[in-house]
Scaffold this active site. Structure first.
Site, PDB file in Angstrom:
ATOM      1  N   TRP A 319       0.843  -1.208   0.000  1.00 27.64           N
ATOM      2  CA  TRP A 319       0.000   0.000   0.000  1.00 27.64           C
ATOM      3  C   TRP A 319       0.875   1.253   0.000  1.00 27.64           C
ATOM      4  O   TRP A 319       0.544   2.257  -0.633  1.00 27.64           O
ATOM      5  CB  TRP A 319      -0.896  -0.010   1.245  1.00 27.64           C
ATOM      6  CG  TRP A 319      -1.825   1.170   1.317  1.00 27.64           C
ATOM      7  CD1 TRP A 319      -3.070   1.255   0.763  1.00 27.64           C
ATOM      8  CD2 TRP A 319      -1.593   2.423   1.957  1.00 27.64           C
ATOM      9  NE1 TRP A 319      -3.620   2.482   1.024  1.00 27.64           N
ATOM     10  CE2 TRP A 319      -2.736   3.226   1.763  1.00 27.64           C
ATOM     11  CE3 TRP A 319      -0.536   2.949   2.694  1.00 27.64           C
ATOM     12  CZ2 TRP A 319      -2.852   4.515   2.270  1.00 27.64           C
ATOM     13  CZ3 TRP A 319      -0.647   4.240   3.188  1.00 27.64           C
ATOM     14  CH2 TRP A 319      -1.783   5.005   2.979  1.00 27.64           C
ATOM     15  N   HIS A 320       2.011   1.156   0.699  1.00 26.94           N
ATOM     16  CA  HIS A 320       2.871   2.334   0.800  1.00 26.94           C
ATOM     17  C   HIS A 320       3.649   2.618  -0.482  1.00 26.94           C
ATOM     18  O   HIS A 320       4.084   3.752  -0.690  1.00 26.94           O
ATOM     19  CB  HIS A 320       3.842   2.188   1.979  1.00 26.94           C
ATOM     20  CG  HIS A 320       3.189   2.502   3.291  1.00 26.94           C
ATOM     21  ND1 HIS A 320       2.512   1.572   4.022  1.00 26.94           N
ATOM     22  CD2 HIS A 320       3.094   3.661   3.984  1.00 26.94           C
ATOM     23  CE1 HIS A 320       2.037   2.143   5.114  1.00 26.94           C
ATOM     24  NE2 HIS A 320       2.371   3.406   5.127  1.00 26.94           N
ATOM     25  N   GLY A 321       3.864   1.618  -1.304  1.00 25.67           N
ATOM     26  CA  GLY A 321       4.596   1.893  -2.535  1.00 25.67           C
ATOM     27  C   GLY A 321       4.851   0.642  -3.336  1.00 25.67           C
ATOM     28  O   GLY A 321       4.907  -0.463  -2.802  1.00 25.67           O
ATOM     29  N   PHE A 469       1.999   8.164  -1.664  1.00 25.77           N
ATOM     30  CA  PHE A 469       1.191   6.992  -1.351  1.00 25.77           C
ATOM     31  C   PHE A 469      -0.246   7.201  -1.803  1.00 25.77           C
ATOM     32  O   PHE A 469      -1.127   6.591  -1.363  1.00 25.77           O
ATOM     33  CB  PHE A 469       1.270   6.682   0.145  1.00 25.77           C
ATOM     34  CG  PHE A 469       2.681   6.647   0.625  1.00 25.77           C
ATOM     35  CD1 PHE A 469       3.590   5.832  -0.001  1.00 25.77           C
ATOM     36  CD2 PHE A 469       3.117   7.467   1.635  1.00 25.77           C
ATOM     37  CE1 PHE A 469       4.912   5.823   0.391  1.00 25.77           C
ATOM     38  CE2 PHE A 469       4.422   7.460   2.041  1.00 25.77           C
ATOM     39  CZ  PHE A 469       5.335   6.643   1.418  1.00 25.77           C
TER      40      PHE A 469
END
Lengths: 469, 459
Positions: A319-321, A469
């Site tokens: 989700w963060h990258g 993000f």
């Protein structure tokens, strides 16, 4: 548009507030919020604003279809609608965020040569996608009634205070407020104070910490040595906290000014005494989102807990990258939490608090190294330098890293501000009911505002980390 | 509580409103003297620019520039930054000095005092002669010649030295003894590709127009000296000259020792001081020695009361650092000056000599007194028996343009950064030299002139 820009502070925000409070009906106020949120988003993403509206429309219509199917006891149909809606929402997220990552890895793995898109990542796509799908899932689960007024749902998804960097606000949290909120003078003033504090966190501390971290990490002239690497990572540790929690404070503050009560997103994570506690205090809205929409549906603690935890943390990383370091970062926390849950739980109860604190902070800082360094070979080099002592002379520090001296004193503010000390002191002064104390508190906020303007005008270094993000 | 909240909100509102209203009432400001640049103005909205997000970024920059008391706020901010830096640097230097004293006491007990280790290396030459006496004689002459040229600063001489420096932020350091602000040396790695394209460009021009005479003058500056490690090796100028064809005559303002830099350059600016300018003029005459020009009688005039905060002091926002400001003056024959084709005056040396100049902090005296940067500055000395010269320049040439020009009939100083913006049609070398009957072509500038594709010549 970012909150810590002069455009926002001196043009967008005052105009929006004035127009908002000049309109009398709730419906009109929601329209003002919806339109201003679209302008706010289009300011940074004039093209991708269409994508956000499309995602909102997707969830609006499919939720209505789901509601209708459920009302007619057609569960299977409602499930199909849910799946279709999720495919579209997550498909858009996947296409824009993960497609290139997937193709690059497939090319490497299968030795093929598929084209990548190189599309820029739409700002805040992860946040608004998660908000939208949580709404649709809740309608499917029967926890919510589908909203038949598009403007109301549109206002929820696009609501500018939390649109691009969270917190991830559930529809159920503000359902009532969307149509029946009240704005009072006290709420506006409290919101304003909270907003100023968040702005100060971002501009006065996070930016300075970012400056130190970037200066050390980006210096290719010399090997940084163990001490400088630790300084850089500590600076980054504070940067990411103040950047993100500052943004959440600003979002919560603006929300309060216009009558919304968003849930807290941070609770002094750097005073945690275990990794488990850290994640109860850090980005609370994301952790609880994964808990409610992934972990528990997978079986939670009851079935395959280890597998479920690893899946949740793999997804948290992703989700963060879209890069391997984020996956490694997610799995790293998954493993740490498993170790704490199954091995260290009893040990942590017995050892002194300071040891627990140091243990937590060391692993958190290592975690931020994994998070920050996208190049895996550079990451291993840095991890090695962190723990195998490499010296650096004072002269080299002065020559190579002189610019960090501009910002180094702000470390003291960062350390103090990461504890509840200031908050507790202010609460104490508030409780005393003495006018003088209240004047001091308000002057403190106004001073922060002045300093922020000085920093914003004086310096153009002002990126928001969580935008990607 | 309610009253308190109303007062608080009113105060914040008043602050915001007063900033907005006073900025609007004052109107748009065009120039920042302290930053020595044009300020951005509020952009006009257009959908195209909005979709490309240019409008948004331009508006943000304009707001930063146009906010009331923006200059003072920026100064205050930089003062805060500099105070932080100064305190930490002085603390670390004191710590380092104490460490050095302790270690030198320990060493002197064991080994005795250490001697100064500065060395000077002379470049070697090889001469092939059969007769020993003849060889010795030539060697002696050559040695004398080399020494003479070195003493005149016309040949590179490597050296190592020790110098005490203090970090001043934004990539700047201060030489402790003379308070010169310096930046770090550029490496050949930084320069190689850029030098390559520039040298190829010049070589091609020289090949295509072989009837012209070509001269290249490289001005060494702090970016050519490794002050941090105490090394002068002329790495960059040698690298660049090595890439130029032999048809191009070349020399440099060789900085053979740190004192050369300190003598020739301002403390607070990246340009050369009057001594450097004078040396540059002499070097240029020397490289043009086949022309047998007579050296002008040039006087250095100190502008009483003028203090100069150069680009470096502006960058680190320390306006306490100042240079004395002088100009070079020579009684020149009657001539006309055209700037971008319009008859004009270049520079304000005369006004400065009469004491008529701005006393404001941060004024760019170098640019104002000596003349600014323009696409084309043309001197007509009406000496038909002499040739015409085309000089490709940047701001280093500004103080000496008129002196160089005085040796020619017409002299054209072209700054390619501005030429295409101000002159129509775009610069074309062939057309230019044909139309102006150019005899000599000179390239003149410091490192960034050569390591910069903006100065490539179109043909």
């Amino acid at each position: 548009m970012v909150f810590s820009s002069l455009t926002f502070l001196f043009i967008f925000f005052p105009i929006t507030l004035i127009v908002y409070f000049l309109t009398s009906s709730r419906k009109l106020r929601n329209i003002v919020l919806f339109i201003s949120s679209l302008i706010f988003y289009a300011w940074g993403e004039p093209i991708y604003v269409v994508l956000m509206v499309f995602t909102t429309l997707n969830n609006y219509y499919f939720s209505l279809f789901i509601q209708k199917a459920k009302d007619n006891d057609r569960t299977k149909i409602s499930k199909i609608y849910l799946v279709l809606s999720l495919i579209i929402s997550l498909g858009i997220l996947g296409y824009f965020k993960y497609y290139d990552f997937l193709i690059v890895n497939l090319n490497n793995l299968l030795n093929i040569n598929l084209d990548i898109h190189n599309l820029p990542l739409p700002i805040g796509i992860s946040f608004y996608t998660f908000q939208s799908i949580s709404y649709t899932i809740d309608v499917y689960r029967g926890k919510l009634k589908a909203q038949n007024k598009f403007i109301v749902l549109g206002t929820y998804v696009t609501l500018f205070p939390q649109l691009i960097a969270g917190p991830i606000v559930r529809y159920s949290t503000i359902e009532e407020e969307l149509e029946n909120r009240t704005e009072t003078v006290d709420m506006v003033a409290q919101g304003l104070r909270r907003f100023i504090l968040g702005l100060g966190k971002k501009v006065i501390i996070a930016n300075q910490m970012g400056f130190i971290a970037d200066n050390i990490f980006n210096n290719s002239n010399t090997s940084a040595g163990t001490i400088m690497i630790w300084i850089a990572l500590l600076a980054y540790t504070f940067q990411i906290y103040y950047d993100f929690s500052g943004y959440s404070d600003m979002a919560i503050g603006i929300g309060k000014m216009i009558g919304f009560n968003f849930l807290e997103n941070f609770n002094y994570p750097y005073i945690s005494k275990s990794i488990t506690e850290f994640w109860r205090r850090w980005h609370i809205s994301l952790s609880s989102w994964f808990r409610d929409y992934v972990y528990i549906p997978l079986g939670g603690n009851r079935h395959h807990a280890i597998r479920n935890i690893l899946i949740v943390w793999l997804l948290t990383g992703l989700w963060h990258g879209a890069n391997w370091n984020y996956i490694v970062w997610g799995v790293y926390y998954g493993l740490l939490l498993l170790i704490e849950k199954y091995i260290l739980k009893e040990v942590l109860l017995r050892i002194p608090g300071i040891i627990k604190y140091l243990y937590t902070m060391i692993f958190v800082v290592i975690g931020w190294a994994l998070f920050r360094i996208e190049d895996l070979s550079q990451l291993f080099q840095i991890l090695q330098t962190m723990f195998v002592y490499e010296s650096i002379s004072l002269r080299t520090v002065m020559i190579e890293y002189q610019d960090i001296f501009y910002a180094l004193p702000y470390f003291s503010l960062a350390i103090i501000g990461s504890t509840p000390l200031v908050k507790n002191s202010m609460e104490y002064f508030e409780k005393t009911k003495r006018k003088f104390n209240h004047i001091i508190i308000d002057l403190y906020h106004i001073s922060i505002l002045f300093i922020v303007v000085i920093f914003l005008v004086g310096d153009t270094f002002n990126p928001f980390i969580y935008f990607k993000f | 509580m309610r009253v308190r909240n109303i007062i608080f909100m009113s105060l914040v509102g008043i602050i915001f409103l007063s900033i907005i209203i006073s900025s609007l009432v004052r109107g748009e400001k065009e120039i920042s003297t302290i930053e020595n640049r044009s300020l951005s103005i509020i952009p006009t909205f257009s959908l195209d620019k909005f979709l490309e997000t240019d409008y948004q970024s331009n508006l943000e920059v304009a707001l930063t520039d146009q906010i009331i008391y923006g200059d003072r706020v920026k100064l205050l901010y930089n003062q805060i930054k500099n105070n932080n830096l100064d305190h930490i640097v002085s603390l670390l230097k004191r710590f380092e000095e104490e460490k050095l004293i302790t270690s030198s006491i320990e060493e002197s007990i064991i080994e005795g005092p250490e001697e100064n280790k500065s060395k000077i290396y002379l470049e070697s030459n090889t001469i092939h002669q059969e007769m020993k006496s003849e060889r010795d004689r030539i060697k002696r002459i050559e040695k004398e010649n080399i020494e003479r040229l070195i003493s005149m600063g016309r040949l590179p001489q490597n050296s190592s030295f020790e110098i005490s420096i203090t970090p001043r932020g934004s990539g700047h350091y201060e030489l402790d003894e003379t308070k010169h602000l310096i930046v770090r040396k550029r490496t050949s790695k930084d320069a190689d590709k850029l030098f390559e394209s520039k040298a190829n460009n010049y070589n091609l021009i020289a090949k295509n127009y072989p009837d012209l005479s070509y001269y290249c003058y490289y001005i060494e500056s702090d970016v050519d000296i490794d002050f941090i490690n105490g090394v002068i090796d002329h790495e960059l100028v040698n690298l660049f000259f090595g890439k130029l064809n032999s048809s191009i005559n070349k020399t440099a303002l060789y900085l053979n020792e740190p004192t050369d830099y300190q003598n020739y350059f301002y403390k607070t600016d990246h340009h050369w001081d009057v001594k450097g300018q004078l040396k540059g003029y002499e070097d240029i005459l020397w490289i043009l020695n086949d022309k047998e020009f007579d050296t002008l009688d040039i006087e250095t005039k100190l502008i009483e009361g003028a203090t100069y905060n150069g680009s470096k002091s502006r960058t680190i926002s320390d306006f306490k650092l100042k240079d004395d400001f002088s100009i070079l003056i020579s009684p020149l024959d009657d001539h006309e000056v055209y700037i971008n084709g319009v008859k004009s005056n270049y520079g304000l040396k005369k006004r400065y000599s009469e004491g008529k100049y701005s006393k404001d902090i941060g004024v760019n005296h170098y640019g104002i007194a000596n003349g600014g940067d323009f696409g084309l500055v043309e001197y007509r000395f009406n000496q038909p028996d002499k040739g015409n010269i085309l000089v490709f320049v940047e701001s280093f040439s500004n103080p000496v343009n008129e002196f160089i020009a005085s040796h020619y009939n017409n002299a054209y100083f072209v700054d390619l950064r501005y030429y295409d913006k101000s002159i129509n049609p775009y610069f074309d070398f062939g057309d230019f030299v044909d139309s102006k009957n150019i005899d000599d072509v000179m390239f003149m500038g410091y490192y960034f002139f050569y390591a910069n594709d903006r100065f490539l010549i179109n043909d």
